[in-house]
Design a protein around this motif. Sequence first.
Motif, short mmCIF file in Angstrom:
data_model
loop_
_atom_site.label_atom_id
_atom_site.label_comp_id
_atom_site.label_asym_id
_atom_site.label_seq_id
_atom_site.Cartn_x
_atom_site.Cartn_y
_atom_site.Cartn_z
N GLY A 78 0.80 -1.23 0.00
CA GLY A 78 0.00 0.00 0.00
C GLY A 78 0.82 1.26 0.00
O GLY A 78 0.34 2.32 0.36
N VAL A 79 2.10 1.19 -0.43
CA VAL A 79 2.98 2.36 -0.32
C VAL A 79 2.48 3.53 -1.15
O VAL A 79 1.88 4.44 -0.61
CB VAL A 79 4.45 2.00 -0.64
N PRO A 80 2.64 3.50 -2.51
CA PRO A 80 2.20 4.69 -3.22
C PRO A 80 0.70 4.70 -3.44
O PRO A 80 0.19 5.65 -3.99
CB PRO A 80 2.95 4.64 -4.54
N SER A 81 -0.01 3.64 -3.04
CA SER A 81 -1.45 3.68 -3.24
C SER A 81 -2.08 4.67 -2.29
O SER A 81 -3.27 4.90 -2.35
CB SER A 81 -2.07 2.30 -3.07
N ALA A 82 -1.27 5.28 -1.40
CA ALA A 82 -1.82 6.31 -0.52
C ALA A 82 -2.60 7.33 -1.34
O ALA A 82 -3.65 7.78 -0.94
CB ALA A 82 -0.68 6.99 0.23
N ALA A 83 -2.06 7.66 -2.54
CA ALA A 83 -2.74 8.65 -3.37
C ALA A 83 -4.10 8.13 -3.78
O ALA A 83 -5.06 8.89 -3.90
CB ALA A 83 -1.91 8.96 -4.60
N CYS A 84 -4.20 6.81 -4.03
CA CYS A 84 -5.49 6.24 -4.41
C CYS A 84 -6.41 6.16 -3.21
O CYS A 84 -7.61 6.38 -3.32
CB CYS A 84 -5.32 4.83 -4.96
N GLU A 85 -5.84 5.84 -2.07
CA GLU A 85 -6.68 5.65 -0.90
C GLU A 85 -7.41 6.93 -0.51
O GLU A 85 -8.43 6.89 0.15
CB GLU A 85 -5.82 5.20 0.29
N GLN A 86 -6.84 8.08 -0.95
CA GLN A 86 -7.50 9.33 -0.61
C GLN A 86 -8.85 9.44 -1.29
O GLN A 86 -9.69 10.22 -0.89
CB GLN A 86 -6.63 10.51 -1.05
N ILE A 87 -9.04 8.68 -2.35
CA ILE A 87 -10.30 8.77 -3.07
C ILE A 87 -11.17 7.58 -2.70
O ILE A 87 -10.74 6.45 -2.77
CB ILE A 87 -10.07 8.73 -4.59
N GLY A 98 -17.02 9.28 -3.05
CA GLY A 98 -16.66 10.05 -1.85
C GLY A 98 -16.51 11.53 -2.15
O GLY A 98 -17.09 12.06 -3.09
N ASP A 99 -15.65 12.19 -1.36
CA ASP A 99 -15.51 13.64 -1.44
C ASP A 99 -14.94 14.06 -2.79
O ASP A 99 -14.35 13.28 -3.51
CB ASP A 99 -14.55 14.11 -0.35
N ASP A 100 -15.10 15.34 -3.07
CA ASP A 100 -14.51 15.92 -4.25
C ASP A 100 -13.01 15.62 -4.26
O ASP A 100 -12.30 15.87 -3.29
CB ASP A 100 -14.75 17.44 -4.19
N ALA A 101 -12.52 15.07 -5.41
CA ALA A 101 -11.12 14.69 -5.48
C ALA A 101 -10.19 15.87 -5.22
O ALA A 101 -9.08 15.70 -4.72
CB ALA A 101 -10.83 14.09 -6.86
N SER A 102 -10.62 17.10 -5.58
CA SER A 102 -9.72 18.24 -5.44
C SER A 102 -9.37 18.49 -3.97
O SER A 102 -8.34 19.08 -3.67
CB SER A 102 -10.36 19.50 -6.02
N ASP A 103 -10.24 18.03 -3.05
CA ASP A 103 -9.95 18.20 -1.62
C ASP A 103 -8.68 17.46 -1.23
O ASP A 103 -8.09 17.72 -0.21
CB ASP A 103 -11.10 17.67 -0.76
N ASN A 104 -8.29 16.46 -2.07
CA ASN A 104 -7.16 15.62 -1.72
C ASN A 104 -5.85 16.11 -2.35
O ASN A 104 -4.85 15.43 -2.27
CB ASN A 104 -7.42 14.19 -2.20
N ASN A 146 -2.76 18.98 -2.88
CA ASN A 146 -2.16 20.19 -2.33
C ASN A 146 -1.93 21.20 -3.47
O ASN A 146 -2.33 20.95 -4.61
CB ASN A 146 -0.89 19.86 -1.54
N ASP A 147 -1.24 22.30 -3.17
CA ASP A 147 -1.12 23.37 -4.16
C ASP A 147 -0.36 22.97 -5.41
O ASP A 147 -0.50 23.58 -6.46
CB ASP A 147 -0.40 24.59 -3.53
N ASN A 148 0.49 21.94 -5.29
CA ASN A 148 1.28 21.51 -6.46
C ASN A 148 0.58 20.44 -7.27
O ASN A 148 1.15 19.91 -8.21
CB ASN A 148 2.64 20.94 -6.01
N GLU A 149 -0.64 20.08 -6.88
CA GLU A 149 -1.29 18.94 -7.53
C GLU A 149 -2.69 19.33 -8.00
O GLU A 149 -3.37 20.10 -7.34
CB GLU A 149 -1.41 17.78 -6.54
N VAL A 150 -3.07 18.78 -9.13
CA VAL A 150 -4.43 18.98 -9.63
C VAL A 150 -4.99 17.63 -10.06
O VAL A 150 -4.24 16.67 -10.24
CB VAL A 150 -4.47 19.99 -10.81
N GLU A 151 -6.28 17.59 -10.20
CA GLU A 151 -6.97 16.32 -10.48
C GLU A 151 -7.70 16.41 -11.83
O GLU A 151 -8.51 17.32 -12.05
CB GLU A 151 -7.97 16.06 -9.33
#
Length: 324
Positions: free
Chosen positions: A276-285, A289-295, A297-302
Amino acid sequence: MASSRILVIGGTGRIGRHLVAASLNAGHPTAVLVRPATAGAGADDPVRAKLLEELHNHGARIVNGDIKDHESLVAAMEHADVVISAVGHTSPEEVESQLKIMRAIQDTGNVKRFVPSEYGCNLELADQMLEPARSILGAKLRVREALRASEIPHTIICSYWNHGFLLPKAGDPEADGPPVTRVTIFGDAMFVNEKDMSTVTIKAVDDPRTLNKVLHVRPPANLCSLHQLVSLWERKIGKNLEKCYILEEELTRKVQTSPFPLNFQLAMVHSTLLAGVPSAACEQITVGGDDASDNCNDNEVEATELYPSMNYVSVEEYINGLIV
Ligand SMILES: NC(=O)c1ccc[n+]([C@@H]2O[C@H](COP(=O)([O-])OP(=O)(O)OC[C@H]3O[C@@H](n4cnc5c(N)ncnc54)[C@H](OP(=O)(O)O)[C@@H]3O)[C@@H](O)[C@H]2O)c1
């Protein structure tokens, strides 16, 4: 406004060919930088030579050159507004050859956007992966850091697992093909179709909202557990499969004893699906669930937020296409 001129480096690769097709489909004047041994009469690999002929017939301009030949890179870039790299990951050296592309972009001075060869998981935790994934993704991370330091305008695409890699084998890199009687189950993953990833990339290269950002491609409906994937396969082939569950120690041993590229693929499975190492990014979604943009930061877009009308090929649709 004139359409951006796009140069793809690595356009004959598994991923690059989709990027070239998406660029042509979107109407961009598109060039493909190809090593002389890959192109033209006497080409080393007839399959790649045929692919190049097809890309040319669809409107791509084929430019001879090599990442290792600075002059040829600069000459190719003089006619490009955007450079997209899809070089492979056979070694850290191949990944880090992109530093030469960046040097040529700086010398040319006219490139408004560079997309490095990523198209996978987020890299922040690369140092926790098993070898050879640690070295190869570590090289991707060094390219990312050099890119940020260089101030070359760029967009980084994180599109997680491509459909073509794990879905045809029901999630098992060791399998020869689709499951017939038994299947090995690892964990959860985000699966994004290569064509969708390429369409998003081409939209992003002219989009000011993706400038100097990591662009995640995480359609919630494409987050699929391997249990769900196996159920889909069972429904499609009309019978139950024997399920094998692999322990982490056994998977680690397989990574350590397999040849390249299987050891790389298994190490990616280990990090993404099991540990589950880099799947952290997936686990946020979470699905629905919530709007993906909530997950982000300023350097990232969805991508699902920037391009809401885009339809993504689902895991089920892809598997349906595999079974005749
Ligand atoms: N997320 C996923 O599931 C997934 C799956 C696969 C790949 N990826 C990523 O996608 C990216 C591309 O991988 P791939 O598997 O598509 O790579 P690939 O099939 O190995 O293709 C590599 C491309 O780079 C070109 N190239 C290599 N060295 C070059 C040089 N010195 N000068 C000019 N061109 C050169 C090759 O040209 P020739 O035709 O001349 O050899 C080829 O077109 C990588 O970053 C990889 O990690 C992600």
